[in-house]
Design an enzyme around this catalytic site. Structure first.
Site, PDB file in Angstrom:
ATOM      1  CG  HIS A 158      -1.727  -1.178   1.419  1.00  0.00           C
ATOM      2  ND1 HIS A 158      -2.613  -1.604   0.462  1.00  0.00           N
ATOM      3  CD2 HIS A 158      -1.801  -2.069   2.439  1.00  0.00           C
ATOM      4  CE1 HIS A 158      -3.209  -2.711   0.900  1.00  0.00           C
ATOM      5  NE2 HIS A 158      -2.725  -3.015   2.084  1.00  0.00           N
ATOM      6  CG  HIS A 171      -6.115  -5.986   1.034  1.00  0.00           C
ATOM      7  ND1 HIS A 171      -7.140  -5.295   1.617  1.00  0.00           N
ATOM      8  CD2 HIS A 171      -5.036  -5.828   1.843  1.00  0.00           C
ATOM      9  CE1 HIS A 171      -6.707  -4.759   2.749  1.00  0.00           C
ATOM     10  NE2 HIS A 171      -5.449  -5.058   2.900  1.00  0.00           N
TER      11      HIS A 171
END
Ligand SMILES: Nc1ncnc2c1ncn2[C@@H]1O[C@H](COP(=O)(O)OP(=O)(O)O)[C@@H](O)[C@H]1O
Ligand SMILES: Nc1ncnc2c1ncn2[C@@H]1O[C@H](COP(=O)(O)OP(=O)(O)O)[C@@H](O)[C@H]1O
Ligand SMILES: [Mg+2]
Ligand SMILES: [Mg+2]
Ligand SMILES: [Mg+2]
Ligand SMILES: [Mg+2]
Lengths: 207, 330, 330, 207
Positions: free
Chosen positions: B56, B218
């Site tokens: 991320h 994700h």
């Protein structure tokens, strides 16, 4: 009766089975999760496998606790704390034992489920590993009460777990990442229920 | 899978090393762990820790520094870090004013952070937790795991971080973090998937004329597949979901247009062009806008919109100085 | 082609509008033009202008603000802006201390900026020009158009901008810009192409196991196709070219690891991990590192390495405060 | 003799021809440049086409200058200043004329080439538009001297330009973006040489 060496032997079998199913479990997670369940589980059980030699001679309670700690500290994600706590709680019910019998098996299962529920706060029917674990536990408990031997008890457990996995295909997830998909999770089997079945099958095949 | 990496099993480790080598003035690796903490530990203030799976970036290590976090704990790609790692981070940054954990609402993250908090509390460290759940794409009802935490988390880091830097108590910092969480909503979409290095193939398949609406961070599929639409229509849909979840009418908002990893900045500005117009038309006042990559999903192409409803306190804290590798404000 | 846009013919205009709406505290659109200038015109200093085709965001509008540029002129995607646009920018920002144009070395950019400079000079505005040519991938000999200007340009903006902000004369600012140009080298690679919206298809085709070495920033093919290698091997190759072009031994350098648009930040840090090691081994001292997207090519996946050899003057100017939408330094 | 109206007529034909070839020219640029030549040229000549009505009645010099300015201010990239300057310089040599003859055509070409070289500082053999322009100019000049009529002169010009385009396939670029490719530019025809040929062919087909 199952002694410590046998337990270590079984743990190696589990590690091998998870390793063989790594891609399969990850693919299941790709469909309704985040594409990592097999990777994470394999990382954890490879660590367990590495630790097996150092566990030789330890009591079964300590072995299971150590497995739990290994899983907690290497798997990550949801499966790490869930399986980790399951093994730690299982270890607690057979603390200091160097041999376990059929009833211990059932208690271990029950304690493991307790661990998963403590952490994950899920119940049956939410499309999680519990949908394989709880039916397997119930089948094993009934089989044990009925006086079956360990191999047949385990076979019945595996069968129930497998049915549980099939059942997860039919329901909407309300826990775990798959819950974000809503209706889209239907038709897919739950990765965690599947990995539990892989584990139980590996245990069963050791008898 | 074609990636600029060396070894799928080493991506997290080499990233952590590359981070410290790039930003020694900001970051230090906590000994024997994967935790990235401020180069100089700051005492006398509440310490903030956050983390989650890697992939991320710049979240969360990019937000470690003055006015934001004290430590970030990166797990494997898209896999929440283990309790021992989080615990190592808490232990390193803990001050006598306590530690606040900023956790994104994912089962794994919450469980691992809470296990770590228990370990730290056993040693007498005061630890509090807030759970960010800004993603309106998913059902937030009691019968589910609730909304996910996505890009809105960065506003929590910024505002709670400023409160801590300003000397707020653990309860103050937690309270303002919870105020942000109560007032922040986001929603994402993607036009391409991403590939977890260790998995070797994309998390979902998507047609040449399709998009995923309501994706997480994700690489998981969204809540809905749809045929591709133009930017304004996509913005309308995401904003409608956000605005119907929380009443922003008449308020001042901070806007974040967040790229998922592979979206050209040009497109994010095209998105902002319409977001800004829609908000204006609806009588919502844009106080400040952030456009860029704040919470990514590897090389996923897509974006999220985040709206934070502000009051005087959060405005002032949002405007406060910050100096971290990925978030600087003068 | 799947892009988050509305209309291929409007991408530049909507981006410009989105930029101004996002950053009104920094940016203002010069009336009747596409030029983005500082929200408040700053007088009494040399004014800096740069620009080029769009599609390189945050370059160049993202660098308009305190300590860097006074205006940026975006052309169509990958197409240098026309002289009338550049002229509109020069006219808007011109001060009695003069204007410096920072141009990347492309035939089109140089011609269009020089035509604009001629127009401005005809009106008595003092205009000087520097041409950035940091890309060692292409032959810099006299018989060619010379090396291209790529990510190193951002260091020119930063350092010349700081000099101008500090009150340097046009000759001073030009001189330090030229010092940066003389001391900066870059090289890029890509693993995926990008698609100019109006063109509708990628600029080159590339196999699943191939990469392009020595690409420019316009989605053009590189100087060489090769089979894909691991990150460290790629870094070794790019660094070798850079280090054999200029002697960095024993010096302090600023490093920029620049993503081309779709490269996960994680991979850029993995790249930096090795860049940092190699430089150390070669006795080159990393003074400061920048990792991120500074000069992109839409959604191209790849990266460039830039090394700038520093002296005391350029170090101080590099360290000076900057406050722009995309480059902030406290 | 060619009057202002005819010139405007020809300009429309050129705009149409460029529009038809937009994709083709862009594709050529994708191979060895940056994928935009057709897009840019079309933008420029569409602007020219829009301006045609307002140019009615103007002298040819003014018309060509205006075309040049339109191109400079809309095309961008390399082609904008190059073609733009070419048309402006061409306009200068026929300033105030309301009719042009065959020799004027040749002068226009020569002045245009001068404009391209003033801006781009290239010579023949560098794989640019000049490799079509210069041979076309030379062929037209010779044809004019030989006393051919305008249509045959233009046909010879187009032929020479086409040969020039073919020739660009055989050489390495040393100017423009294609030069960055080194050896890799061989085998590809130059986009600018091609667009010039498209323009000259449109002119020729108007006679
Ligand atoms: N609350 C929960 N209770 C029980 N099992 C859960 C819960 N949440 C998730 N799981 C199980 O975890 C599995 C996913 O594990 P994994 O992919 O390793 O974690 P993550 O979702 O964090 O990536 C699911 O398939 C499900 O069986
Ligand atoms: N120095 C030069 N002199 C003459 N023609 C040139 C020169 N540089 C480039 N060209 C021409 O310009 C063409 C490319 O134009 P275009 O694609 O519009 O510009 P850009 O390269 O800026 O994208 C080339 O094919 C070539 O014919
Ligand atoms: Mg998972
Ligand atoms: Mg995960
Ligand atoms: Mg171009
Ligand atoms: Mg071009």
């Amino acid at each position: 009766m199952t002694d410590s060496d046998k337990v270590l032997n079984i743990l190696q079998k589990i590690a091998d089975a998870i390793h063989e199913n790594e891609q399969f479990l990850t693919d299941l997670d790709a469909a309704i999760g985040d594409n990592d369940h097999g990777i994470n589980m394999d990382k954890g059980f490879q660590k367990v496998a590495t630790d097996i030699p150092s566990l030789s001679g330890k009591d079964i309670g300590s072995i299971l606790k150590r497995v739990g700690m290994d899983l907690v500290s290497t798997v990550g994600g949801s499966a790490g704390p869930l399986y980790g706590t399951a093994f730690m709680k299982a270890g607690a019910v057979v603390a200091d034992k160097n041999e376990i019998d059929q009833e211990d098996f059932v208690s271990i299962m029950e304690a493991g489920i307790g661990g998963v529920q403590l952490r994950g706060k899920a119940v049956k029917g939410e499309k999680t590993m519990l949908d394989a674990m709880i039916p397997a536990f119930e089948a094993m408990k009934a089989s044990c009460t009925a006086g079956d031997d360990t191999p047949s008890m385990l076979k019945k457990g595996v069968e129930a777990a497998e049915n549980g996995v099939e059942y997860t295909k039919t329901i909407i997830a309300t826990k775990g990442r798959a819950s974000y998909l809503g209706e889209r999770s239907i038709g897919h089997q739950d990765p965690g229920a599947t990995s539990f079945t892989v584990i139980l099958r590996a245990i069963s095949e050791s008898y | 899978m074609k990636k600029i990496i060396n070894d799928v099993s080493q991506v997290e480790q080499e990233m952590i090393q590359g981070l410290v080598k790039a930003h020694p003035q900001y970051l230090r690796r906590v000994t024997d762990s994967d935790v990235l903490a401020r180069a100089q530990k700051k005492t006398g203030k509440v310490a903030l820790i956050s983390g989650g799976g890697s992939g991320h970036e710049p979240a969360h290590a990019g937000y470690v520094g003055y006015g934001m976090l004290d430590a970030a704990v990166p797990g494997a790609v898209f896999t929440s870090p283990t309790p021992d790692q989080v615990y190592a981070g808490i232990k390193d940054i803990a001050t006598d004013k306590g530690v606040l954990m900023v956790v994104k609402n994912y089962t794994g993250d919450v469980m691992n952070f809470e296990m770590a908090a228990d370990m730290a509390r056993d040693e007498g460290i005061e630890v509090e937790e807030v759970v960010v759940n800004d993603d309106v794409a998913v059902d937030g009802s009691l019968y589910t795991v609730g909304r996910r935490g996505i890009a809105g988390t960065v506003f929590v880091h910024k505002i709670a971080g400023a409160k801590a830097e300003a000397g707020g108590s653990l309860q103050d910092v937690k309270a303002v973090a919870e105020k942000v969480i109560a007032n922040v909503r986001s929603m994402s979409m993607a036009i391409s998937p991403c590939t977890v290095p260790a998995a070797g193939k994309p998390g979902f398949e998507i047609g040449a004329d399709e998009m995923e609406i309501g994706i997480g961070i994700h690489g998981e599929p969204g809540v809905r597949k749809d045929t591709m639409k133009n930017a304004d229509a996509i913005v309308d849909e995401l904003l409608e979901k956000i605005l119907s979840d929380l009443d922003y009418k008449g308020s001042d908002v901070a806007v974040m247009i967040n790229g998922c990893g592979a979206t050209p900045l040009m497109e994010l500005y095209i998105v902002n062009n319409h977001v800004s117009d829609v908000l204006k038309n609806k009588g919502i006042n844009v106080y400040k806008t952030y456009v860029g990559e704040f919470m990514t999903s590897l090389e996923m192409e897509g974006f999220s919109i985040t709206l934070l409803k502000l009051d005087n306190e959060t405005k002032e804290l949002l405007d406060a100085q910050a100096d971290t590798p990925a978030f600087k404000q003068l």
